[in-house]
Write a protein that holds these residues in place. Structure first.
Motif, short mmCIF file in Angstrom:
data_model
loop_
_atom_site.label_atom_id
_atom_site.label_comp_id
_atom_site.label_asym_id
_atom_site.label_seq_id
_atom_site.Cartn_x
_atom_site.Cartn_y
_atom_site.Cartn_z
N ASP A 30 0.84 -1.21 0.00
CA ASP A 30 0.00 0.00 0.00
C ASP A 30 0.87 1.25 0.00
O ASP A 30 0.59 2.21 -0.73
N PHE A 31 1.91 1.26 0.84
CA PHE A 31 2.83 2.41 0.90
C PHE A 31 3.48 2.64 -0.45
O PHE A 31 3.69 3.81 -0.85
N LEU A 32 3.80 1.58 -1.17
CA LEU A 32 4.45 1.70 -2.47
C LEU A 32 3.50 2.15 -3.57
O LEU A 32 3.94 2.45 -4.69
N GLY A 33 2.20 2.20 -3.27
CA GLY A 33 1.22 2.57 -4.28
C GLY A 33 0.94 1.46 -5.27
O GLY A 33 0.55 1.72 -6.42
N LEU A 34 1.09 0.22 -4.82
CA LEU A 34 0.93 -0.93 -5.71
C LEU A 34 -0.17 -1.88 -5.25
O LEU A 34 -0.14 -3.08 -5.54
N SER A 35 -1.16 -1.35 -4.53
CA SER A 35 -2.23 -2.20 -4.01
C SER A 35 -2.92 -2.98 -5.11
O SER A 35 -3.29 -4.16 -4.92
N ASP A 36 -3.10 -2.36 -6.28
CA ASP A 36 -3.79 -3.02 -7.38
C ASP A 36 -2.87 -3.98 -8.15
O ASP A 36 -3.31 -4.62 -9.10
N ARG A 37 -1.60 -4.07 -7.73
CA ARG A 37 -0.66 -4.98 -8.38
C ARG A 37 -0.14 -6.04 -7.41
O ARG A 37 0.78 -6.79 -7.74
N ALA A 38 -0.74 -6.13 -6.24
CA ALA A 38 -0.23 -7.03 -5.20
C ALA A 38 -0.16 -8.48 -5.65
O ALA A 38 0.77 -9.21 -5.28
N SER A 39 -1.13 -8.92 -6.45
CA SER A 39 -1.18 -10.32 -6.86
C SER A 39 -0.53 -10.56 -8.23
O SER A 39 -0.63 -11.66 -8.78
N PHE A 40 0.15 -9.54 -8.77
CA PHE A 40 0.81 -9.68 -10.06
C PHE A 40 2.18 -10.32 -9.87
O PHE A 40 2.86 -10.08 -8.88
N PHE A 41 2.57 -11.11 -10.87
CA PHE A 41 3.92 -11.69 -10.89
C PHE A 41 4.89 -10.69 -11.53
O PHE A 41 4.45 -9.79 -12.27
#
Length: 231
Positions: free
Chosen positions: A131-142
């Motif tokens: 979340d801090f990195l701004g990647l919440s929508d990419r958390a499950s991406f490889f």
């Protein structure tokens, strides 16, 4: 100001043959202050990466002394060095070095598991970092599903996950475009200020060094100038 690392008259030479010795560092003396963002700049061959390797306990000086949090690392056994690297030092490389079959959040949680967190704790903490990195929508991406800039953010998140004394960033923008590169340097700056992490950034780019507190300029294995950066 408290010194996290003290380097005293350090030399590093590489013996290529009985007749050829290549000097890489020539009498470096330097204090790295706890909580500062330090940039090391210089042309290729100036000794930047060699110095970073010594700071990361990946190599030993030919002579001279390095004190880390008051301890003389010359006295460390190999087992102690491995333990110190695991627990006290984080690395961010040019290449992102993510685990390809782990998602973004799993790459970060795996680091936390190595630190002794339980599975639940590691997962929850990794999601906070994502979340801090701004990647919440990419958390499950490889990794192969992420852009270069996003992969480097995950790599930095993995470094942040460790409660380390020192983050060493070796030209972390080298394989990114200028926009993503600027975002990565700003992220490192934010981590330094928000989490009080000591960061050493090695870079060719003078523009990147302006985010630091001090710029250590190197040439021919020596420190030739130290600039306090005006903010």
């Amino acid at each position: 100001m408290e010194a996290l690392v003290s380097i005293r008259n350090v030399f590093k030479e590489y013996v290529m043959s009985s007749q050829l010795t290549i000097p890489a560092l020539n009498g470096i003396s330097l204090d790295i202050i706890k909580g500062e963002f330090l940039a090391i700049t210089g042309h290729s061959g100036s000794g930047k990466s060699t110095l970073l390797n010594l700071l990361g306990l990946l190599d030993d000086p030919t002579r001279g002394e390095i004190y880390f949090a008051g301890s003389d690392i010359h006295n460390f056994t190999e087992k102690q060095k491995v333990s110190f690297r695991l627990n006290a030092i984080s690395f961010v490389f040019q290449f992102f070095n993510l685990i390809e079959n782990y998602t973004a959040v799993e790459n970060i949680s795996f680091q936390l598991l190595l630190q002794g967190y339980s599975g639940r704790e590691a997962k929850n903490r990794a999601r906070e970092i994502i979340d801090f990195l701004g990647l919440s929508d990419r958390a499950s991406f490889f990794p192969h599903e992420l852009s270069g800039g996003q992969q480097q953010r995950v790599a930095i998140g993995r470094a942040l996950a460790k409660d380390s004394l020192l983050i060493l960033a070796d030209e972390p923008t080298a394989h990114l475009d200028s926009k993503n590169g600027e975002a990565i340097i700003e992220l490192l700056h934010d981590i330094n200020k928000q989490f009080n992490r000591t960061i050493v950034l090695v870079t060719h780019e003078k523009e990147e060094a302006r985010h630091s507190d001090r710029n250590i300029m190197m040439r021919d294995g020596k420190v030739v100038n130290i600039v306090n950066v005006q903010k």
